[in-house]
Scaffold this motif. Sequence first.
Motif, mmCIF file in Angstrom:
data_model
loop_
_atom_site.group_PDB
_atom_site.id
_atom_site.type_symbol
_atom_site.label_atom_id
_atom_site.label_comp_id
_atom_site.label_asym_id
_atom_site.label_seq_id
_atom_site.Cartn_x
_atom_site.Cartn_y
_atom_site.Cartn_z
ATOM 1 N N VAL A 21 7.363 20.924 -36.473
ATOM 2 C CA VAL A 21 5.927 21.134 -36.591
ATOM 3 C C VAL A 21 5.359 20.394 -37.794
ATOM 4 O O VAL A 21 6.081 20.074 -38.745
ATOM 5 C CB VAL A 21 5.594 22.644 -36.703
ATOM 6 C CG1 VAL A 21 5.932 23.373 -35.423
ATOM 7 C CG2 VAL A 21 6.325 23.284 -37.868
ATOM 8 N N ALA A 22 4.059 20.134 -37.743
ATOM 9 C CA ALA A 22 3.363 19.508 -38.862
ATOM 10 C C ALA A 22 3.203 20.539 -39.989
ATOM 11 O O ALA A 22 3.019 21.722 -39.724
ATOM 12 C CB ALA A 22 2.004 19.001 -38.406
ATOM 13 N N PRO A 23 3.261 20.097 -41.224
ATOM 14 C CA PRO A 23 3.242 21.030 -42.358
ATOM 15 C C PRO A 23 1.853 21.454 -42.823
ATOM 16 O O PRO A 23 1.736 22.149 -43.830
ATOM 17 C CB PRO A 23 3.934 20.218 -43.457
ATOM 18 C CG PRO A 23 3.563 18.812 -43.150
ATOM 19 C CD PRO A 23 3.521 18.729 -41.646
ATOM 20 N N ASP A 24 0.810 21.102 -42.089
ATOM 21 C CA ASP A 24 -0.551 21.276 -42.584
ATOM 22 C C ASP A 24 -1.140 22.677 -42.448
ATOM 23 O O ASP A 24 -1.950 23.084 -43.263
ATOM 24 C CB ASP A 24 -1.483 20.286 -41.879
ATOM 25 C CG ASP A 24 -1.001 18.857 -42.026
ATOM 26 O OD1 ASP A 24 -0.396 18.540 -43.065
ATOM 27 O OD2 ASP A 24 -1.204 18.071 -41.090
ATOM 28 N N SER A 25 -0.756 23.419 -41.435
ATOM 29 C CA SER A 25 -1.414 24.701 -41.170
ATOM 30 C C SER A 25 -0.924 25.806 -42.109
ATOM 31 O O SER A 25 0.195 25.760 -42.627
ATOM 32 C CB SER A 25 -1.197 25.126 -39.720
ATOM 33 O OG SER A 25 0.145 25.484 -39.523
ATOM 34 N N ALA A 26 -1.754 26.797 -42.295
ATOM 35 C CA ALA A 26 -1.413 27.930 -43.170
ATOM 36 C C ALA A 26 -0.181 28.700 -42.689
ATOM 37 O O ALA A 26 0.667 29.056 -43.518
ATOM 38 C CB ALA A 26 -2.611 28.863 -43.302
ATOM 39 N N PRO A 27 -0.031 28.969 -41.392
ATOM 40 C CA PRO A 27 1.178 29.678 -40.958
ATOM 41 C C PRO A 27 2.473 28.913 -41.266
ATOM 42 O O PRO A 27 3.469 29.521 -41.645
ATOM 43 C CB PRO A 27 0.987 29.834 -39.443
ATOM 44 C CG PRO A 27 -0.480 29.787 -39.241
ATOM 45 C CD PRO A 27 -0.981 28.829 -40.279
ATOM 46 N N VAL A 28 2.446 27.601 -41.115
ATOM 47 C CA VAL A 28 3.639 26.803 -41.409
ATOM 48 C C VAL A 28 3.909 26.814 -42.909
ATOM 49 O O VAL A 28 5.056 26.932 -43.342
ATOM 50 C CB VAL A 28 3.500 25.362 -40.866
ATOM 51 C CG1 VAL A 28 4.674 24.503 -41.294
ATOM 52 C CG2 VAL A 28 3.375 25.380 -39.357
ATOM 53 N N THR A 45 13.316 15.539 -48.079
ATOM 54 C CA THR A 45 12.269 14.533 -48.234
ATOM 55 C C THR A 45 12.601 13.467 -49.272
ATOM 56 O O THR A 45 11.939 12.444 -49.320
ATOM 57 C CB THR A 45 10.936 15.190 -48.646
ATOM 58 O OG1 THR A 45 11.108 15.852 -49.901
ATOM 59 C CG2 THR A 45 10.440 16.162 -47.595
ATOM 60 N N CYS A 46 13.587 13.720 -50.110
ATOM 61 C CA CYS A 46 13.962 12.797 -51.194
ATOM 62 C C CYS A 46 12.763 12.457 -52.078
ATOM 63 O O CYS A 46 12.561 11.302 -52.471
ATOM 64 C CB CYS A 46 14.585 11.532 -50.623
ATOM 65 S SG CYS A 46 16.181 11.813 -49.852
ATOM 66 N N GLY A 47 11.944 13.460 -52.351
ATOM 67 C CA GLY A 47 10.800 13.283 -53.240
ATOM 68 C C GLY A 47 9.561 12.721 -52.591
ATOM 69 O O GLY A 47 8.532 12.567 -53.241
ATOM 70 N N ARG A 48 9.616 12.416 -51.321
ATOM 71 C CA ARG A 48 8.444 11.880 -50.611
ATOM 72 C C ARG A 48 7.584 13.028 -50.084
ATOM 73 O O ARG A 48 7.978 14.180 -50.118
ATOM 74 C CB ARG A 48 8.885 11.000 -49.436
ATOM 75 C CG ARG A 48 9.915 9.947 -49.726
ATOM 76 C CD ARG A 48 9.324 8.734 -50.400
ATOM 77 N NE ARG A 48 10.095 7.528 -50.454
ATOM 78 C CZ ARG A 48 11.353 7.345 -50.781
ATOM 79 N NH1 ARG A 48 12.131 8.365 -51.006
ATOM 80 N NH2 ARG A 48 11.895 6.149 -50.864
ATOM 81 N N LYS A 49 6.426 12.666 -49.543
ATOM 82 C CA LYS A 49 5.531 13.665 -48.959
ATOM 83 C C LYS A 49 6.142 14.225 -47.679
ATOM 84 O O LYS A 49 6.668 13.483 -46.848
ATOM 85 C CB LYS A 49 4.184 13.023 -48.644
ATOM 86 C CG LYS A 49 3.186 13.974 -48.043
ATOM 87 C CD LYS A 49 1.894 13.290 -47.685
ATOM 88 C CE LYS A 49 0.986 14.286 -46.992
ATOM 89 N NZ LYS A 49 -0.192 13.654 -46.428
ATOM 90 N N CYS A 50 6.056 15.531 -47.510
ATOM 91 C CA CYS A 50 6.575 16.197 -46.311
ATOM 92 C C CYS A 50 5.642 15.899 -45.137
ATOM 93 O O CYS A 50 4.444 16.161 -45.202
ATOM 94 C CB CYS A 50 6.668 17.701 -46.543
ATOM 95 S SG CYS A 50 7.213 18.607 -45.103
ATOM 96 N N LYS A 51 6.211 15.352 -44.057
ATOM 97 C CA LYS A 51 5.423 15.043 -42.861
ATOM 98 C C LYS A 51 5.787 15.914 -41.674
ATOM 99 O O LYS A 51 5.065 15.952 -40.691
ATOM 100 C CB LYS A 51 5.577 13.576 -42.491
ATOM 101 C CG LYS A 51 4.959 12.632 -43.503
ATOM 102 C CD LYS A 51 5.039 11.213 -43.028
ATOM 103 C CE LYS A 51 4.446 10.258 -44.038
ATOM 104 N NZ LYS A 51 4.631 8.859 -43.615
#
Length: 85
Positions: A21-28, A45-51
């Motif tokens: 799932v995408a990490p954007d929603s409040a439930p996630v 993620t090795c320090g990168r943004k979580c997608k």
Amino acid sequence: MKLINIGFGNLVSSDKIVAVVAPDSAPVKRIVQDAKQNSLLIDATCGRKCKSVIVAENNHVILSAISCEAIQNRTDESEENKDEH
């Protein structure tokens, strides 16, 4: 057992994946926070943004720096290769 590359050489068993799932929603975000508090969070993620956030059968939550679509494509490719053998 097929392993899926979730970025930067990190692999996850495709048999154990429940959801990507995408990490954007409040439930996630809540799921990620709960997993962190319960020591069930794996940050790949090795320090990168979580997608994408991968939820596994055993309640582990895995953070990945590649998109949900890329993980889906890699899973589909893995299934195609499995069918050929």
